[in-house]
Enzyme design. Sequence first.
Site, PDB file in Angstrom:
ATOM      1  CD  GLU A   1      -2.922  -1.162   2.320  1.00 42.84           C
ATOM      2  OE1 GLU A   1      -2.828  -0.258   3.184  1.00 42.84           O
ATOM      3  OE2 GLU A   1      -3.797  -2.033   2.353  1.00 42.84           O
ATOM      4  CG  HIS A  54      -6.250   0.274   4.467  1.00 42.59           C
ATOM      5  ND1 HIS A  54      -5.085  -0.398   4.748  1.00 42.59           N
ATOM      6  CD2 HIS A  54      -7.059   0.049   5.533  1.00 42.59           C
ATOM      7  CE1 HIS A  54      -5.182  -0.997   5.928  1.00 42.59           C
ATOM      8  NE2 HIS A  54      -6.378  -0.732   6.412  1.00 42.59           N
TER       9      HIS A  54
END
Length: 303
Positions: free
Chosen positions: A260, A278
């Site tokens: 990420e 997220h």
Amino acid sequence: MIRVLLNDGLDKKAIANLAEKGFEAVNQHIADEDLGEALKDYDALVVRSATKVREDIIRKAKDGQRLKLIIRGGVGVDNIDVKTAIQLGIDVKNTPGASSAAVAELTLGHMFAVSRFIAASNVTMREGKWEKKKYKGIELSGKTLGLIGAGRIAKQVAIRVKALGMNVIYTDILGEKEDFKEYKYLPLNELLKEADFVSLHIPYDKTKGAVIGEEEISLMKDGAYLINCARGGVVDEEALLEALNTGKIAGAGIDVYKEEPSANLELIKHPNVSVTPHIGASTKEAQERIGAEVVSILEKYFK
């Protein structure tokens, strides 16, 4: 005065509350390479998901003989080397209940998005296309949701989908759970065979790796859906992409990724995938609850 480093930020009300209670709360992000040294001057560290509190950071911080507590503002603590922290006498706590409703609602959102092509048609409509005949979806009512993991978030998901008329089955590493007794327990392999939708609600264990990979996907129904709002890494992204391309998996809703920000553009841009960056706990209400719980933990620990 107790000094607390809020390395990934915190709700404004919580920061003000900490000041009122006599804490010196420093709302500043310090990069990983400098974090261990900086923590020598703090009694507590509060992180969200951005900061990875690795072993080297904890050991360097411990040299200052001041850091006593690390708090993860969220459900899991897999971004903290808990074993090292505890070995060195540093306590680790989290806020497990604060974001459960928010993540559960996002899970449901992804289920709707992939089953009714909301994500895909939103893109094509913006491109000026009217592909009404292409987007024939399915209803959630009457379908079976398989929950992998039976914690707080999974329970909130179960309550919501039951109201939609879905059947709920679950599996958990601890076996059958008393607070899930109204739902059917199955071993993982059996759950995968029965579920129309599979939703993961488990932490990532680097020693075990992906829980859903090529073998597990092969057990799933043809045309099933996979939802992951838990942790990146619990699903093998390459295996999922292959299953999406072959049609084995009809659609996937993803909020978390192996890396990420994710660079897996082939997966992110897949027409049968609904993606978010997220944001499971990113609601106003969840952030306020997380902040309040962090304040409560600090007050009880130090006062």
